[in-house]
Design a protein around this motif. Structure first.
Motif, mmCIF file in Angstrom:
data_model
loop_
_atom_site.group_PDB
_atom_site.id
_atom_site.type_symbol
_atom_site.label_atom_id
_atom_site.label_comp_id
_atom_site.label_asym_id
_atom_site.label_seq_id
_atom_site.Cartn_x
_atom_site.Cartn_y
_atom_site.Cartn_z
ATOM 1 N N ARG A 171 -7.493 -0.319 6.528
ATOM 2 C CA ARG A 171 -7.603 0.323 5.208
ATOM 3 C C ARG A 171 -7.609 1.842 5.286
ATOM 4 N N ILE B 103 -2.563 -1.480 -2.984
ATOM 5 C CA ILE B 103 -2.132 -1.816 -4.332
ATOM 6 C C ILE B 103 -2.339 -3.297 -4.624
ATOM 7 N N LYS C 161 -5.028 4.557 3.523
ATOM 8 C CA LYS C 161 -4.102 3.820 2.657
ATOM 9 C C LYS C 161 -4.717 3.612 1.277
ATOM 10 N N SER C 162 -3.871 3.579 0.254
ATOM 11 C CA SER C 162 -4.258 3.138 -1.082
ATOM 12 C C SER C 162 -3.663 1.750 -1.259
ATOM 13 N N ALA D 181 -2.454 7.287 1.587
ATOM 14 C CA ALA D 181 -3.414 8.031 0.765
ATOM 15 C C ALA D 181 -3.348 9.500 1.154
ATOM 16 N N PRO D 182 -3.637 10.425 0.277
ATOM 17 C CA PRO D 182 -4.080 10.174 -1.086
ATOM 18 C C PRO D 182 -2.945 10.069 -2.095
ATOM 19 N N PHE E 107 0.815 -1.211 0.000
ATOM 20 C CA PHE E 107 0.000 0.000 0.000
ATOM 21 C C PHE E 107 0.853 1.267 0.000
ATOM 22 N N TYR E 108 0.213 2.358 -0.393
ATOM 23 C CA TYR E 108 0.754 3.706 -0.297
ATOM 24 C C TYR E 108 -0.075 4.468 0.716
#
Length: 82
Positions: free
Chosen positions: A52, A58, A55-56, A23-24, A20-21
């Motif tokens: 979650r 992936i 987080k973005s 967010a945003p 994950f990255y």
């Protein structure tokens, strides 16, 4: 009979590695191993909303994975020559 029900409960839990990255628009990729997650009847792993949030996500990988190299990792490790 007890062992069959214990196996059924165990089969409904999963260990995954989540990439994950932040967010945003985070630039550095992170990973986390999540254990004992519920699996829906359709076979999807249920990642808690508390994880979650912010987080973005992936990718979700089955089991515990070790990330050897990731995109952007070299950008942060390079020194500027000037």
């Amino acid at each position: 009979m007890k062992s069959e029900s214990a196996e059924a409960v165990q089969a409904q839990n999963a260990t995954v590695t989540v990439l994950f990255y932040d967010a945003p628009a985070g630039l550095e990729m992170y990973n986390a191993v999540l254990t004992d997650l519920q699996v829906s009847q359709s076979g999807r792993v249920m990642i808690p909303e508390s994880f979650r949030r912010g987080k973005s996500i992936i990718a979700v990988l089955e089991g515990e994975c070790t990330i050897l190299n990731s995109l952007g990792e070299r950008v942060y490790s390079q020194r500027t020559v000037g």
